[in-house]
Design a protein around this motif. Structure first.
Motif, PDB file in Angstrom:
ATOM      1  N   ALA A 236      -1.980  -3.878  -6.177  1.00 24.80           N
ATOM      2  CA  ALA A 236      -2.891  -2.896  -5.853  1.00 24.80           C
ATOM      3  C   ALA A 236      -4.470  -3.763  -5.445  1.00 24.80           C
ATOM      4  O   ALA A 236      -5.098  -3.277  -4.448  1.00 24.80           O
ATOM      5  CB  ALA A 236      -3.227  -1.784  -6.794  1.00 24.80           C
TER       6      ALA A 236
ATOM      7  N   VAL B 124       0.433  -0.363  -8.859  1.00 24.08           N
ATOM      8  CA  VAL B 124      -0.823  -0.290  -9.609  1.00 24.08           C
ATOM      9  C   VAL B 124      -1.005  -1.621 -10.428  1.00 24.08           C
ATOM     10  O   VAL B 124      -1.733  -1.603 -11.548  1.00 24.08           O
ATOM     11  CB  VAL B 124      -0.697   0.981 -10.584  1.00 24.08           C
TER      12      VAL B 124
ATOM     13  N   CYS C 117      -4.210  -5.219  -2.062  1.00 16.18           N
ATOM     14  CA  CYS C 117      -4.569  -4.194  -0.906  1.00 16.18           C
ATOM     15  C   CYS C 117      -6.097  -3.998  -0.929  1.00 16.18           C
ATOM     16  O   CYS C 117      -6.575  -3.842   0.150  1.00 16.18           O
ATOM     17  CB  CYS C 117      -3.659  -2.953  -1.370  1.00 16.18           C
ATOM     18  N   ASN C 118      -6.827  -3.719  -2.161  1.00 10.48           N
ATOM     19  CA  ASN C 118      -8.147  -3.568  -2.269  1.00 10.48           C
ATOM     20  C   ASN C 118      -9.017  -4.684  -1.414  1.00 10.48           C
ATOM     21  O   ASN C 118      -9.958  -4.408  -0.795  1.00 10.48           O
ATOM     22  CB  ASN C 118      -8.703  -2.960  -3.654  1.00 10.48           C
TER      23      ASN C 118
ATOM     24  N   ARG D 112       0.735  -1.002  -0.040  1.00 11.71           N
ATOM     25  CA  ARG D 112      -0.103  -0.089   0.071  1.00 11.71           C
ATOM     26  C   ARG D 112       0.723   1.252   0.092  1.00 11.71           C
ATOM     27  O   ARG D 112       0.694   2.003  -0.789  1.00 11.71           O
ATOM     28  CB  ARG D 112      -0.925  -0.105   1.274  1.00 11.71           C
TER      29      ARG D 112
END
Length: 82
Positions: free
Chosen positions: A35, A31, A38-39, A26
């Motif tokens: 990512a 990207v 993390c989401n 994070r």
């Protein structure tokens, strides 16, 4: 065991397994699939928080199945970047 206890335990298990990696990825601002990792991690924690007030076993079963899928996805992404 109450719903609050169950979902607190799920949150604790997630953090034990992935918190360090989550923080690193994070902070780095990736990207790519990191990512997504993390989401999913954040959504998992939020879902557990929301489920602490839900005692309906049918809803818990549905959410638990989804959380299980999410854990497997996190593990796959994590393994690809090791």
């Amino acid at each position: 065991m109450t719903a609050a206890e169950k979902y607190t335990l799920k949150q604790r298990n997630l953090k034990t397994e992935f918190a360090e990696q989550y923080s690193l990825w994070r902070e780095a601002g990736y990207v790519d699939d990191r990512a997504i990792f993390c989401n999913i991690y954040e959504i998992y924690l939020e879902s557990c928080e929301d489920m602490k007030a839900v005692e309906n076993i049918h809803i818990q079963c549905a959410v638990n199945a989804r959380l299980s899928d999410d854990i497997q996805t996190l593990r796959k992404i994590y393994s690809r970047f090791q």
